[in-house]
Design a protein around this motif. Structure first.
Motif, PDB file in Angstrom:
ATOM      1  N   VAL A 101       0.815  -1.219   0.000  1.00 27.73           N
ATOM      2  CA  VAL A 101       0.000   0.000   0.000  1.00 27.73           C
ATOM      3  C   VAL A 101       0.845   1.265   0.000  1.00 27.73           C
ATOM      4  O   VAL A 101       0.614   2.185  -0.801  1.00 27.73           O
ATOM      5  CB  VAL A 101      -0.968  -0.003   1.195  1.00 27.73           C
ATOM      6  CG1 VAL A 101      -1.749   1.308   1.246  1.00 27.73           C
ATOM      7  CG2 VAL A 101      -1.923  -1.193   1.095  1.00 27.73           C
ATOM      8  N   PHE A 102       1.817   1.359   0.897  1.00 32.37           N
ATOM      9  CA  PHE A 102       2.605   2.588   0.986  1.00 32.37           C
ATOM     10  C   PHE A 102       3.253   2.974  -0.343  1.00 32.37           C
ATOM     11  O   PHE A 102       3.152   4.129  -0.765  1.00 32.37           O
ATOM     12  CB  PHE A 102       3.658   2.466   2.089  1.00 32.37           C
ATOM     13  CG  PHE A 102       3.127   2.709   3.480  1.00 32.37           C
ATOM     14  CD1 PHE A 102       1.840   3.192   3.687  1.00 32.37           C
ATOM     15  CD2 PHE A 102       3.925   2.462   4.591  1.00 32.37           C
ATOM     16  CE1 PHE A 102       1.349   3.410   4.962  1.00 32.37           C
ATOM     17  CE2 PHE A 102       3.448   2.691   5.878  1.00 32.37           C
ATOM     18  CZ  PHE A 102       2.164   3.162   6.070  1.00 32.37           C
ATOM     19  N   PRO A 103       3.939   2.061  -1.042  1.00 34.35           N
ATOM     20  CA  PRO A 103       4.561   2.469  -2.318  1.00 34.35           C
ATOM     21  C   PRO A 103       3.554   2.982  -3.340  1.00 34.35           C
ATOM     22  O   PRO A 103       3.843   3.948  -4.071  1.00 34.35           O
ATOM     23  CB  PRO A 103       5.238   1.180  -2.803  1.00 34.35           C
ATOM     24  CG  PRO A 103       5.483   0.386  -1.560  1.00 34.35           C
ATOM     25  CD  PRO A 103       4.308   0.675  -0.680  1.00 34.35           C
ATOM     26  N   GLU A 104       2.364   2.389  -3.394  1.00 31.53           N
ATOM     27  CA  GLU A 104       1.370   2.830  -4.359  1.00 31.53           C
ATOM     28  C   GLU A 104       0.803   4.202  -3.973  1.00 31.53           C
ATOM     29  O   GLU A 104       0.572   5.055  -4.833  1.00 31.53           O
ATOM     30  CB  GLU A 104       0.235   1.814  -4.462  1.00 31.53           C
ATOM     31  CG  GLU A 104      -0.865   2.166  -5.455  1.00 31.53           C
ATOM     32  CD  GLU A 104      -0.359   2.310  -6.889  1.00 31.53           C
ATOM     33  OE1 GLU A 104      -0.966   3.094  -7.645  1.00 31.53           O
ATOM     34  OE2 GLU A 104       0.648   1.656  -7.241  1.00 31.53           O
ATOM     35  N   HIS A 115       9.969   2.043   2.503  1.00 33.85           N
ATOM     36  CA  HIS A 115       8.955   1.834   1.468  1.00 33.85           C
ATOM     37  C   HIS A 115       8.106   3.077   1.219  1.00 33.85           C
ATOM     38  O   HIS A 115       7.086   2.999   0.545  1.00 33.85           O
ATOM     39  CB  HIS A 115       8.048   0.656   1.837  1.00 33.85           C
ATOM     40  CG  HIS A 115       8.682  -0.684   1.602  1.00 33.85           C
ATOM     41  ND1 HIS A 115       9.608  -1.237   2.459  1.00 33.85           N
ATOM     42  CD2 HIS A 115       8.540  -1.569   0.578  1.00 33.85           C
ATOM     43  CE1 HIS A 115       9.989  -2.415   2.002  1.00 33.85           C
ATOM     44  NE2 HIS A 115       9.372  -2.636   0.858  1.00 33.85           N
ATOM     45  N   GLY A 116       8.494   4.219   1.794  1.00 32.79           N
ATOM     46  CA  GLY A 116       7.826   5.462   1.423  1.00 32.79           C
ATOM     47  C   GLY A 116       7.164   6.249   2.530  1.00 32.79           C
ATOM     48  O   GLY A 116       6.738   7.386   2.294  1.00 32.79           O
ATOM     49  N   ALA A 117       7.018   5.696   3.743  1.00 27.39           N
ATOM     50  CA  ALA A 117       6.418   6.464   4.840  1.00 27.39           C
ATOM     51  C   ALA A 117       7.356   7.611   5.217  1.00 27.39           C
ATOM     52  O   ALA A 117       8.565   7.408   5.354  1.00 27.39           O
ATOM     53  CB  ALA A 117       6.149   5.572   6.045  1.00 27.39           C
ATOM     54  N   THR A 118       6.821   8.802   5.390  1.00 23.30           N
ATOM     55  CA  THR A 118       7.649   9.973   5.679  1.00 23.30           C
ATOM     56  C   THR A 118       7.181  10.753   6.906  1.00 23.30           C
ATOM     57  O   THR A 118       7.695  11.828   7.181  1.00 23.30           O
ATOM     58  CB  THR A 118       7.662  10.932   4.467  1.00 23.30           C
ATOM     59  OG1 THR A 118       6.313  11.274   4.116  1.00 23.30           O
ATOM     60  CG2 THR A 118       8.349  10.300   3.270  1.00 23.30           C
ATOM     61  N   MET A 119       6.220  10.217   7.638  1.00 23.47           N
ATOM     62  CA  MET A 119       5.634  10.957   8.754  1.00 23.47           C
ATOM     63  C   MET A 119       5.258   9.991   9.869  1.00 23.47           C
ATOM     64  O   MET A 119       4.918   8.826   9.605  1.00 23.47           O
ATOM     65  CB  MET A 119       4.393  11.721   8.270  1.00 23.47           C
ATOM     66  CG  MET A 119       3.606  12.471   9.332  1.00 23.47           C
ATOM     67  SD  MET A 119       4.502  13.877  10.021  1.00 23.47           S
ATOM     68  CE  MET A 119       3.217  14.617  11.062  1.00 23.47           C
ATOM     69  N   ILE A 120       5.336  10.472  11.115  1.00 22.46           N
ATOM     70  CA  ILE A 120       4.856   9.734  12.283  1.00 22.46           C
ATOM     71  C   ILE A 120       3.734  10.558  12.913  1.00 22.46           C
ATOM     72  O   ILE A 120       3.914  11.750  13.185  1.00 22.46           O
ATOM     73  CB  ILE A 120       5.969   9.499  13.316  1.00 22.46           C
ATOM     74  CG1 ILE A 120       7.117   8.695  12.707  1.00 22.46           C
ATOM     75  CG2 ILE A 120       5.417   8.781  14.540  1.00 22.46           C
ATOM     76  CD1 ILE A 120       8.334   8.593  13.617  1.00 22.46           C
TER      77      ILE A 120
END
Length: 489
Positions: free
Chosen positions: A231-234, A260-265
């Protein structure tokens, strides 16, 4: 009540129109006798803005090259000028909850828009000129119906705060870290179609970029389903910011999600596995950039020949500095871990600006009540914190007073840093020429605060004093796209 110690001198704000014969016909205003937020400094400098273009003007080029004079000059009496604040987690305010539907099919959409417009006009008075309206864990039906109303309003919002697109916080979350969210509506995404079915395919934009997403950001638990590898990459390909939150993720799982693309917490420390000295969990990815195994998401030696490795980038992270969600010292630790990624958020609910008492709340497929008592907001008949009732400028004040940060450092956490996280560098969160002329005009004063909460009492006791001198910020004016939309009486 706090007693006044000193006040930063500030003369009355005065506006002077140009001469009728002056060639200033471009809706240009010159702000003068003011201190601009430039990086970590406050710089005495004029600022030129245009209501026609909605942009900050390069003043020297306008005056010397194009022989343009301003239509009016505003003397700000020594006040501070900063970019308008950006709120990245707002569930509602002033009685309106984004996770709400009204009336029957023929009228509820119109009422939703009216309520949101009213919220936008009140929100801008708090210094927030742009925000990401947040919808909590809800049923698919509700997402499909409300998300279109939360689409970006680029250029359309000139009398209030501007939506930058929706933040969907759920329902792909960990049931053991649900916080106040109703776990009965939680789902697992195995394919990207599961996500499209939940939010609506049209709300997630297109892979080729021809259609912008309505959903600007999604908060999900990376260890649930195939969120990390599928999901994250898409979502990233479609321009959606992926955030980690409400999660039991280990350090290794969090690092894999970042790779894999997550940039935030989302709201660091709250609703996630706590920091442990043997496994720092999600907080650990704010440390030095690790090497992560791309195939399995497990750290390993770079000398191994059995897997490919990729460095991860440290993410941005939201922090709620309301004095309830986190201890002041925890906020300071979080900031020191990675200042460049630190973003202040409120996680505010629709009780902001409302009197104390119980309030209805749609929680997934349930109707529940939240109880507001002062700044504390709890799920009825429980001790579960249910978001906040604080404003973003109050979060900035708390952050300054707890950490010793300067005004420019504190304002960066709600301007340039969230703008960078959302991919809006150069457009929002800056006073550079060509950026949107979204501005706040501030004055500051020092006050003596006496302890009013256990956390404040602890800080005061440690200082060995009966009170502490804190800085208070006042929003005197707000400008949106070069037009004044609020002036404090």
């Amino acid at each position: 009540m706090p007693s006044l110690i000193t006040t930063v001198p500030a003369s009355p704000i005065t506006t002077t129109p140009s001469s009728p014969t002056a060639p200033g016909t471009r809706g240009i205003t010159k702000l003068t006798n003011c201190r601009l937020v430039r990086g970590n400094d406050l710089v005495w400098q004029d600022l030129w803005i245009s209501s026609n273009t909605g942009k900050i003007v390069r003043s020297q080029a306008a005056f010397y090259d194009e022989h343009v004079l301003p239509d009016e000059t505003v003397d700000l009496g020594g006040r501070i000028v900063a970019p308008g604040m950006i709120e990245c987690q707002l569930n509602g305010a002033f009685g309106f909850n984004f996770s709400t539907l009204f009336g029957d099919e023929g009228t509820k959409g119109a009422r939703y828009q009216r309520e949101m417009h009213s919220l936008n006009k009140k929100l801008v008075e708090t210094g927030v000129t742009a925000y990401v309206p947040t919808v909590t864990s809800q049923t698919s039906e509700l997402y499909h119906k409300v998300l279109p109303y939360l689409a970006p309003t680029r250029g359309a919002a000139r009398d209030g705060a501007e939506s930058l697109g929706a933040h969907v916080e759920g329902p792909f979350l960990s049931p053991t870290k649900n916080g106040v969210h109703n776990p009965e509506v939680f789902k697992q995404a195995v394919t990207f179609k599961d996500v499209q079915d939940m939010y609506g395919e049209d709300n997630l934009g297109s892979e080729d970029g021809t259609a912008a997403p309505v959903v600007r950001m999604i908060t999900a638990a990376p260890e649930i389903g195939h969120m990390t590898d599928v999901v994250f990459p898409e979502l990233v390909r479609r321009g959606v910011v992926c955030a980690i939150g409400h999660s039991e993720a280990t350090y290794e799982q969090a690092a894999a999600a970042i790779s894999h693309g997550a940039t935030m917490i989302t709201h660091l420390f709250n609703a996630m596995r706590p920091l442990h000295h043997r496994n720092p969990g999600i907080f650990g990815v704010l440390g030095e950039t690790p090497l992560v195994r791309v195939d399995e998401g497990a750290p390993a030696s770079p000398g191994s020949s059995t897997a490919l490795f990729a460095p991860t980038k440290r993410p941005y992270y939201g922090v709620i500095s309301d004095g309830i969600h986190l201890h002041p010292t925890t906020v300071k630790i979080a900031y020191n871990a990675y200042p460049a990624g630190f973003i202040l958020v409120t996680d505010a609910m629709h009780m902001v600006g409302c009197p104390d008492g119980p309030y209805d709340w749609t929680n997934g497929d349930r109707h529940m009540k939240l109880v507001k008592t002062g700044k504390v907001l709890l799920l009825e008949n429980s001790e579960t914190i249910a978001g906040s009732t604080i404003t973003l400028i109050e979060c900035v004040e708390n952050f300054m007073n707890w950490t010793g940060a300067t005004i420019p450092q504190a304002l960066r956490t709600v301007t340039s840093t969230p703008a960078a996280m959302l991919g809006l560098d150069g457009q929002k969160g800056t006073l550079e020429p060509g950026a949107d002329a979204d501005l706040i005009v501030l004055s500051a004063e020092e006050v003596l605060d006496t302890p009013q909460s256990p956390m404040a009492a602890t800080a005061t006791s440690a200082a060995g004093a009966v009170g502490v001198v804190n800085t208070r910020l006042h929003i005197d004016e707000v400008w949106k796209f070069g037009e004044r939309v609020f002036q404090r009486n």
